[in-house]
Design a protein around this motif. Structure first.
Motif, mmCIF file in Angstrom:
data_model
loop_
_atom_site.group_PDB
_atom_site.id
_atom_site.type_symbol
_atom_site.label_atom_id
_atom_site.label_comp_id
_atom_site.label_asym_id
_atom_site.label_seq_id
_atom_site.Cartn_x
_atom_site.Cartn_y
_atom_site.Cartn_z
ATOM 1 N N MET A 141 -6.009 4.415 -26.982
ATOM 2 C CA MET A 141 -5.732 4.233 -25.560
ATOM 3 C C MET A 141 -4.301 3.750 -25.327
ATOM 4 O O MET A 141 -3.673 3.170 -26.210
ATOM 5 C CB MET A 141 -6.699 3.210 -24.959
ATOM 6 N N VAL A 142 -3.822 4.003 -24.119
ATOM 7 C CA VAL A 142 -2.521 3.505 -23.680
ATOM 8 C C VAL A 142 -2.772 2.441 -22.615
ATOM 9 O O VAL A 142 -3.410 2.706 -21.596
ATOM 10 C CB VAL A 142 -1.662 4.633 -23.073
ATOM 11 N N PHE A 143 -2.303 1.219 -22.882
ATOM 12 C CA PHE A 143 -2.412 0.167 -21.878
ATOM 13 C C PHE A 143 -1.020 -0.236 -21.435
ATOM 14 O O PHE A 143 -0.021 0.105 -22.073
ATOM 15 C CB PHE A 143 -3.181 -1.047 -22.413
ATOM 16 N N SER A 144 -0.955 -0.949 -20.350
ATOM 17 C CA SER A 144 0.356 -1.235 -19.785
ATOM 18 C C SER A 144 0.445 -2.657 -19.248
ATOM 19 O O SER A 144 -0.535 -3.218 -18.753
ATOM 20 C CB SER A 144 0.633 -0.254 -18.645
ATOM 21 N N THR A 145 1.642 -3.223 -19.363
ATOM 22 C CA THR A 145 1.966 -4.459 -18.656
ATOM 23 C C THR A 145 2.663 -4.067 -17.364
ATOM 24 O O THR A 145 3.709 -3.405 -17.381
ATOM 25 C CB THR A 145 2.880 -5.362 -19.499
ATOM 26 N N VAL A 146 2.058 -4.437 -16.253
ATOM 27 C CA VAL A 146 2.588 -4.145 -14.922
ATOM 28 C C VAL A 146 2.674 -5.476 -14.172
ATOM 29 O O VAL A 146 2.493 -6.530 -14.767
ATOM 30 C CB VAL A 146 1.657 -3.173 -14.170
ATOM 31 N N TYR A 147 2.921 -5.410 -12.886
ATOM 32 C CA TYR A 147 2.733 -6.635 -12.113
ATOM 33 C C TYR A 147 1.891 -6.340 -10.877
ATOM 34 O O TYR A 147 1.852 -5.215 -10.372
ATOM 35 C CB TYR A 147 4.049 -7.313 -11.761
ATOM 36 N N GLY A 148 1.176 -7.360 -10.461
ATOM 37 C CA GLY A 148 0.350 -7.247 -9.276
ATOM 38 C C GLY A 148 0.661 -8.377 -8.321
ATOM 39 O O GLY A 148 1.282 -9.375 -8.698
ATOM 40 N N TYR A 149 0.225 -8.215 -7.089
ATOM 41 C CA TYR A 149 0.474 -9.259 -6.099
ATOM 42 C C TYR A 149 -0.705 -9.368 -5.146
ATOM 43 O O TYR A 149 -1.532 -8.454 -5.024
ATOM 44 C CB TYR A 149 1.766 -8.995 -5.331
#
Length: 356
Positions: A127-135
């Motif tokens: 799998m490909v996971f990601s570090t993103v940002y949320g608000y």
């Protein structure tokens, strides 16, 4: 009669070995559930081989300890890319010949069907996971954050930020927030000037940062109102929004994505069964099936068109994948080459910087 008993015992032992149960160590939580549903249950149904799951904060650590102490009790481990490379280089993993992996449904060999970099000497990407940002959308009733630069702009978007207590991903995001194109981030970060520039960007929000260490923390920080924005693993934010109805939004701009991979520890007690499990779990259909339970992208090209609905039966999963075309507009694949060589040195500097 005695000879028959011996023969029967031998055949029973052989059958037991052929169907030896295996142990897989992974990360727990929703991710483990997705593996149990998409891989383990159908694998057992097809082969008769039962799969026991273990959870760890980072499966690479117990694997290293087991192999070095010659006491391996795990057959398959799910690890991050940098750890897969490092463990392999240290001779702690079995090599996996990509030729044994099933082709795509149209006959395309696995070596051409997996995404670039998803196959290594000792590991097979899943799998490909990601570090993103949320608000928290309730904190910004008018203009909404939409770029990685907005995460670092506390004047335009005031409030506390959450960030993982680690150099990796933070430094890359800092440079992208500075306007550095994703394709140039690691070349710049490899220079003293680039590293200084990344830390200088982190300096601009340091006094507003709440640091997190476990993947479950960022959504909780948002829910508790301790931060208004936070970096997080995309699957954690997705789950908070879709299953818990949290008023959060995710920003893909500036995401840093990487692979999760299956490895076999050197000396695994059931190596043959472990190989069968990895072959099964990483075929086209199984990788697509896993997305029914978690918003991580499959590591095979042929799986992408098979991605369907979330387990709620309503949410289309394709737009929530890190690998969705729209989400890759300004994205960076984490570089294991960079971090394998510099991880210790840069994290020492990061720890010193935190204490200043």
């Amino acid at each position: 009669m005695k000879k028959l008993l011996i023969l029967t015992t031998a055949l029973a032992a052989a059958a037991s070995a052929a169907h030896a149960d295996i142990t897989v160590i992974s990360w727990g939580g929703a991710y483990e559930k997705s593996q149990v549903e998409a891989y383990n249950r159908p694998f057992t149904a097809q082969t008769g081989i039962a799969v026991k799951m273990l959870a760890a904060d980072n499966p690479a650590a117990p694997i290293k300890s087991m192999v070095e102490s010659n006491n391996v009790g795990v057959d398959v481990a799910d690890v991050e890319y940098t750890d897969a490379i490092r463990l392999c280089d240290d001779g702690l993993l079995e090599e996996i010949d990509p030729a044994i992996l099933p082709p795509a449904p149209d006959g395309t060999p696995a070596t051409e069907d997996f995404l670039p970099g998803a196959l290594t000497d000792c590991a097979v990407g899943s799998m490909v996971f990601s570090t993103v940002y949320g608000y928290d959308v309730t904190k910004f009733p008018d203009e909404k954050p939409s770029t990685i630069a907005d995460f670092f702009d506390t004047e335009k978007f005031p409030g506390k930020r959450g960030m993982r207590k680690s150099a990796r991903a933070n430094l890359e995001m800092a440079l992208m927030a500075e306007g550095v194109p994703a394709a140039e981030v690691y070349d710049l970060l490899a220079t003293p000037e680039g590293l200084d520039r990344a830390f200088a960007k982190l300096d601009t929000i340091k006094r507003n940062v709440v640091w997190w260490e476990a993947g479950a923390q960022p959504p909780q920080l948002l829910a508790d109102g301790e931060v208004v924005m936070t970096t997080a693993y995309n699957g954690r934010l997705f789950t908070a929004v879709v299953t818990e109805n949290k008023p959060f939004a995710m920003v893909w701009d500036g995401q840093v994505y990487e692979y999760e991979l299956f490895v076999i520890p050197k000396g695994a007690p059931n190596k043959d069964a472990a190989l069968e499990y990895i072959k099964f779990a990483t075929d086209t259909q199984r990788l697509a099936d896993q997305t029914k339970w978690i918003s991580y992208g499959p590591a095979r090209k042929s799986s992408l068109s098979l991605v369907g609905l979330y387990e709620d039966g309503k949410t289309e999963m394709a737009p929530h994948m890190p690998t969705a075309e729209a989400n890759l507009a300004n994205a960076l694949r984490s570089s294991y080459e960079f971090w394998v060589d510099r991880d210790i040195e840069i994290n020492e500097r990061f720890s010193t910087w935190l204490a200043e």
